[in-house]
Design an enzyme around this catalytic site. Sequence first.
Site, mmCIF file in Angstrom:
data_model
loop_
_atom_site.group_PDB
_atom_site.id
_atom_site.type_symbol
_atom_site.label_atom_id
_atom_site.label_comp_id
_atom_site.label_asym_id
_atom_site.label_seq_id
_atom_site.Cartn_x
_atom_site.Cartn_y
_atom_site.Cartn_z
ATOM 1 N N ASP A 13 24.408 67.527 48.217
ATOM 2 C CA ASP A 13 24.826 66.462 47.289
ATOM 3 C C ASP A 13 23.672 65.919 46.449
ATOM 4 O O ASP A 13 23.660 64.748 46.065
ATOM 5 C CB ASP A 13 25.495 65.292 48.049
ATOM 6 C CG ASP A 13 26.705 65.754 48.823
ATOM 7 O OD1 ASP A 13 27.388 66.680 48.358
ATOM 8 O OD2 ASP A 13 26.961 65.193 49.907
ATOM 9 N N GLU A 14 22.715 66.761 46.147
ATOM 10 C CA GLU A 14 21.538 66.319 45.400
ATOM 11 C C GLU A 14 21.826 66.168 43.906
ATOM 12 O O GLU A 14 21.003 65.632 43.157
ATOM 13 C CB GLU A 14 20.380 67.325 45.579
ATOM 14 C CG GLU A 14 19.866 67.463 47.013
ATOM 15 C CD GLU A 14 20.581 68.573 47.774
ATOM 16 O OE1 GLU A 14 21.631 69.053 47.290
ATOM 17 O OE2 GLU A 14 20.102 68.949 48.860
ATOM 18 N N LYS A 16 23.370 69.083 42.299
ATOM 19 C CA LYS A 16 23.224 70.486 41.862
ATOM 20 C C LYS A 16 24.229 70.824 40.755
ATOM 21 O O LYS A 16 23.893 71.500 39.791
ATOM 22 C CB LYS A 16 23.443 71.438 43.064
ATOM 23 C CG LYS A 16 22.454 71.227 44.203
ATOM 24 C CD LYS A 16 22.750 72.121 45.390
ATOM 25 C CE LYS A 16 24.031 71.802 46.124
ATOM 26 N NZ LYS A 16 24.057 70.495 46.823
ATOM 27 N N LYS A 18 25.602 69.067 38.400
ATOM 28 C CA LYS A 18 25.218 68.604 37.068
ATOM 29 C C LYS A 18 24.129 69.498 36.468
ATOM 30 O O LYS A 18 24.194 69.866 35.298
ATOM 31 C CB LYS A 18 24.720 67.148 37.152
ATOM 32 C CG LYS A 18 24.131 66.643 35.859
ATOM 33 C CD LYS A 18 23.684 65.211 35.953
ATOM 34 C CE LYS A 18 22.593 64.943 34.934
ATOM 35 N NZ LYS A 18 22.171 63.551 34.913
ATOM 36 N N GLY A 40 31.036 70.323 47.291
ATOM 37 C CA GLY A 40 31.716 69.506 46.291
ATOM 38 C C GLY A 40 30.707 69.218 45.204
ATOM 39 O O GLY A 40 29.742 68.499 45.426
ATOM 40 N N HIS A 41 30.876 69.850 44.052
ATOM 41 C CA HIS A 41 29.896 69.730 42.966
ATOM 42 C C HIS A 41 30.547 69.001 41.796
ATOM 43 O O HIS A 41 31.524 69.474 41.227
ATOM 44 C CB HIS A 41 29.401 71.124 42.544
ATOM 45 C CG HIS A 41 28.695 71.846 43.662
ATOM 46 N ND1 HIS A 41 28.262 73.138 43.571
ATOM 47 C CD2 HIS A 41 28.333 71.432 44.897
ATOM 48 C CE1 HIS A 41 27.676 73.494 44.698
ATOM 49 N NE2 HIS A 41 27.710 72.470 45.531
ATOM 50 N N GLN A 238 25.300 73.220 49.493
ATOM 51 C CA GLN A 238 24.636 72.521 50.598
ATOM 52 C C GLN A 238 23.146 72.316 50.260
ATOM 53 O O GLN A 238 22.827 72.120 49.107
ATOM 54 C CB GLN A 238 24.814 73.269 51.925
ATOM 55 C CG GLN A 238 26.239 73.211 52.476
ATOM 56 C CD GLN A 238 27.206 74.171 51.818
ATOM 57 O OE1 GLN A 238 26.945 75.350 51.766
ATOM 58 N NE2 GLN A 238 28.318 73.677 51.319
HETATM 59 P P1 GDP Z 1 26.054 68.412 44.487
HETATM 60 O O1 GDP Z 1 26.896 68.701 45.681
HETATM 61 O O2 GDP Z 1 24.611 68.673 44.715
HETATM 62 O O3 GDP Z 1 26.569 69.077 43.225
HETATM 63 O O4 GDP Z 1 26.180 66.841 44.247
HETATM 64 P P2 GDP Z 1 27.535 65.954 44.287
HETATM 65 O O5 GDP Z 1 28.296 66.219 43.055
HETATM 66 O O6 GDP Z 1 28.222 66.110 45.598
HETATM 67 O O7 GDP Z 1 26.921 64.492 44.325
HETATM 68 C C1 GDP Z 1 26.024 64.066 43.367
HETATM 69 C C2 GDP Z 1 26.630 62.855 42.644
HETATM 70 O O8 GDP Z 1 25.633 62.276 41.846
HETATM 71 C C3 GDP Z 1 27.748 63.232 41.681
HETATM 72 O O9 GDP Z 1 28.681 62.183 41.637
HETATM 73 C C4 GDP Z 1 27.037 63.348 40.344
HETATM 74 O O10 GDP Z 1 27.884 63.105 39.241
HETATM 75 C C5 GDP Z 1 26.005 62.274 40.486
HETATM 76 N N1 GDP Z 1 24.754 62.494 39.727
HETATM 77 C C6 GDP Z 1 24.065 63.642 39.516
HETATM 78 N N2 GDP Z 1 22.910 63.400 38.856
HETATM 79 C C7 GDP Z 1 22.879 62.061 38.652
HETATM 80 C C8 GDP Z 1 21.913 61.175 38.060
HETATM 81 O O11 GDP Z 1 20.853 61.567 37.596
HETATM 82 N N3 GDP Z 1 22.233 59.835 38.068
HETATM 83 C C9 GDP Z 1 23.396 59.350 38.592
HETATM 84 N N4 GDP Z 1 23.629 58.058 38.564
HETATM 85 N N5 GDP Z 1 24.310 60.160 39.158
HETATM 86 C C10 GDP Z 1 24.050 61.483 39.194
HETATM 87 P P1 IMO Z 2 27.289 70.376 48.616
HETATM 88 O O1 IMO Z 2 27.300 71.797 48.114
HETATM 89 C C1 IMO Z 2 26.568 67.658 51.950
HETATM 90 C C2 IMO Z 2 27.515 69.137 55.956
HETATM 91 C C3 IMO Z 2 28.675 68.508 56.695
HETATM 92 C C4 IMO Z 2 28.191 68.673 58.134
HETATM 93 C C5 IMO Z 2 27.481 70.032 58.098
HETATM 94 C C6 IMO Z 2 28.337 71.188 58.579
HETATM 95 O O2 IMO Z 2 28.299 69.511 47.973
HETATM 96 O O3 IMO Z 2 25.904 69.831 48.588
HETATM 97 P P2 IMO Z 2 30.361 72.534 57.519
HETATM 98 O O4 IMO Z 2 31.721 72.086 57.074
HETATM 99 O O5 IMO Z 2 29.572 73.199 56.447
HETATM 100 O O6 IMO Z 2 30.415 73.358 58.779
HETATM 101 O O7 IMO Z 2 29.598 71.180 57.925
HETATM 102 O O8 IMO Z 2 27.114 70.248 56.747
HETATM 103 N N1 IMO Z 2 27.852 69.669 54.605
HETATM 104 C C7 IMO Z 2 27.471 69.102 53.464
HETATM 105 N N2 IMO Z 2 26.814 67.942 53.233
HETATM 106 N N3 IMO Z 2 26.894 68.457 50.907
HETATM 107 C C8 IMO Z 2 27.540 69.626 51.126
HETATM 108 O O9 IMO Z 2 27.783 70.510 50.141
HETATM 109 C C9 IMO Z 2 27.889 69.977 52.446
HETATM 110 N N4 IMO Z 2 28.529 71.028 53.009
HETATM 111 C C10 IMO Z 2 28.479 70.830 54.332
HETATM 112 O O10 IMO Z 2 28.841 67.162 56.339
HETATM 113 O O11 IMO Z 2 27.201 67.716 58.419
HETATM 114 MG MG MG Z 3 28.299 67.770 46.919
#
Ligand code: GDP
Ligand code: IMO
Ligand code: MG
Length: 445
Positions: A13-14, A16, A18, A40-41, A238
Amino acid sequence: MTVTVLVGAQWGDEGKGKLVDLLAEQAELVVRYQGGNNAGHTIVRGGETFAFHLVPSGVLHEGTLCALANGVVIDPQVLRREVEGLDEAGIDVRDRLRISPQAHLIMPYHVALDEAREMAAIAGERRGAPANAIGKDSAVIGTTRRGIGPCYADKTARRGVRVEDLFDTEHLRTRISAALGETNVLLAHYGHEGFSVDAVFDQIVAHAEFFRPFVTDVGALIERIAERGGNVLLEGAQGTLLDIDHGTYPFVTSSSPVAGGACTGAGIGPGRIDRVIGVAKAYATRVGAGPFPTELFDHVGDQLVDRGGEFGTTTGRRRRCGWIDLVALRRAAQVNGLTELAITKLDVLTGFEQIGLADTYDVGEATETAWPTLTADVLRATANVEYLPGWTEDIDAARSLDDLPEAAKVLLRRIQDSVGVPVTFVGTGQDREAVITLDLTPVAR
Ligand code: GDP
Ligand code: IMO
Ligand code: MG
């Protein structure tokens, strides 16, 4: 003219998605190489929000091919729903989607087993069952319950069902029958009803014609595009610290999100990779159980949750929040061979009087700058948090370093110097436009 791998440098959830959306503008092909719909991206464009779980985050660019390579695990139902959702949004991915015949399918019994194990672990914990082997944390992993672990377990046990099996019905029935022989015993152990071979077969074979037009040798496709000078982007899901080998085992996912995973997961050689971009938040989050040395348990952690909107894209769970962990980021730089760092969500730190970061851990009597060799030491490590001054200016509109307050620049420099990798992207807001793009020269002093 490059092959780029983009990896999560923390616990997922860093941001990625975006970054992939941004970089995909220049890419002919975006490839997912591991994981499944546990990912979840999120992409925000002009106020519209898209969340992708399986389809690569490059899909919003109409000219970009999108591939699910051999290392991905695919829940057919979820993929179909995602493709149909894109149809409804007027985004045609059907001509651009490519799927490796060697990718494994997440079967209904994988999802049931994932769920049953988590439920049993939670129930066991409530009854006061002994904690797991490492001793400090619980037996609950907190998985996304999408069947990821059981699917990869079957893959490794050579009991899995692959996309290509859909096209040979007798073989498919045999594969399902072989897998269910053992899986139904396991499900019974958890008090779950077993699955019938016929019912699963009927459910799965119904997807064969959906998959057929997409089947492609993804590794060969990458090679062809790279050979003729096109850009290819490999999208990690991840993050490094959730990697099955390099993460905080057993609190990890069941695949290899690290850059090396892009080679086995997509079918290319390491020499093909030109850039490895590690994505990290300007702070840290984690969903699910497991060690998190810089975790905040006070109102500051709550503020990070609120201001950062830290709720999972896939499961809606509240993310645990803490300060940025430079010990862990150095580890990520080493394991992935990072050539660049993207620091996201810097804007979320606006308004904090002081901003914490950890450059060392205390492990017992020792102060360590390196990631502990033993996982047990990661569990007992205490992060030494130091503080830099914060800033109050809104930075959402910043598009160059000069637009940032001095305190924000000091933080970026500190991250870059401490990790030893140049920061080339800085996220300043949720929208895809909210980013500062830098060249490879280190953030100016
Ligand atoms: P991913 O799994 O690495 O693609 O990240 P997620 O989408 O799960 O979670 C990242 C969240 O941060 C999302 O809601 C993005 O829209 C949001 N996001 C990404 N970059 C930025 C940023 O620079 N600032 C803010 N405020 N939100 C961001
Ligand atoms: P993105 O791609 C954050 C975590 C789960 C759990 C562990 C194992 O959006 O960054 P799993 O269902 O893969 O066997 O769960 O990994 N986890 C994530 N945490 N972002 C994700 O994906 C994740 N995918 C799995 O919360 O701790
Ligand atoms: Mg995510």
